[in-house]
Design an enzyme around this catalytic site. Structure first.
Site, PDB file in Angstrom:
ATOM      1  CE  LYS A  59       2.955  12.203   4.845  1.00 18.05           C
ATOM      2  NZ  LYS A  59       1.935  11.288   5.411  1.00 18.05           N
ATOM      3  CB  ALA A  73       3.083   4.850   4.561  1.00 17.67           C
ATOM      4  CG  ASP A  74      -0.263  10.401   2.600  1.00 23.21           C
ATOM      5  OD1 ASP A  74       0.094  11.143   3.535  1.00 23.21           O
ATOM      6  OD2 ASP A  74      -1.380  10.476   2.058  1.00 23.21           O
ATOM      7  CB  THR A  75      -3.403   5.705   4.120  1.00 21.72           C
ATOM      8  OG1 THR A  75      -2.307   4.813   4.321  1.00 21.72           O
ATOM      9  CG2 THR A  75      -4.666   4.907   3.824  1.00 21.72           C
ATOM     10  N   GLY A 112       0.416   4.909  -0.504  1.00 22.92           N
ATOM     11  CA  GLY A 112       1.687   5.030  -1.200  1.00 22.92           C
ATOM     12  C   GLY A 112       2.796   4.691  -0.222  1.00 22.92           C
TER      13      GLY A 112
END
EC number: 3.6.1.9
Length: 185
Positions: free
Chosen positions: A50, A66-68, A103
């Site tokens: 991203k 960010a990725d959750t 992340g």
């Protein structure tokens, strides 16, 4: 200039507490094209993809991505496609401990890159069928990894957390703040 690689209202709300002035631009990546690795590696690869996708458009900016994801017994739980899938997720999580991974990828305006995965353990109360149905009736499961948001009706499901509360919301603020500092960590 600071760019948040997301249109998530929760991430925007949390970032405003750290950085009052930023722009939000979602990254356009094909998440299905990335190999599914273990949960921490997967969220980090998504956040990296991203963030990197926005570098050509904003070469001199600080970019935050960010990725959750929620993981239970080693399996990733993304956003449920429908109520039935949400019911399966919430029922499985009842009385159990699962992990929430975020992340983070930050490219500072000087070009340096910082990455980190933040993990929070979340334990749900044991849930009856009535508890699950009552929760689902709120429609709070929609657009939420693991079918719940700790900041909404999902808070009533949570017995305890070990780790960063804001990580469960999708942006571990204190970790991100430290990543944004100019000095090496």
């Amino acid at each position: 200039m600071i760019i948040l690689a997301s249109h998530s209202p929760r991430r925007q709300e949390l970032l405003k507490r750290i950085v009052p002035d930023f722009e939000s631009h979602p990254a356009s990546i094909n998440e299905r094209a990335l190999p599914v690795l273990d949960p921490p590696a997967y969220v980090q690869s998504l956040a990296t993809a991203k963030g990197q996708s926005l570098v050509p458009s904003y070469p001199g900016a600080t970019i935050i991505a960010a990725d959750t994801m929620v993981a239970f017994q080693g399996k990733l739980l993304g956003k449920p496609h429908d109520r039935a899938e949400a019911k399966q997720m919430i029922t499985a999580l009842g009385g159990q401990t699962h992990q929430v991974y975020t992340g983070l990828w930050v490219r500072l305006d000087n070009g340096s890159v910082r990455q980190q995965v933040v993990t929070t353990d979340v334990t749900f109360w044991p849930l009856s069928e009535a508890d699950v149905e009552s929760y689902l009736a709120e429609d709070a499961y929609q657009d939420k990894a693991g079918a719940y948001g700790i900041q909404d009706a999902g808070a009533l499901l949570v017995k305890s957390i070990q780790g960063d509360f804001y990580n469960v919301m999708g942006l571990p603020s204190s970790t991100l703040y430290r990543m944004l500092l100019a000095e090496p960590q």
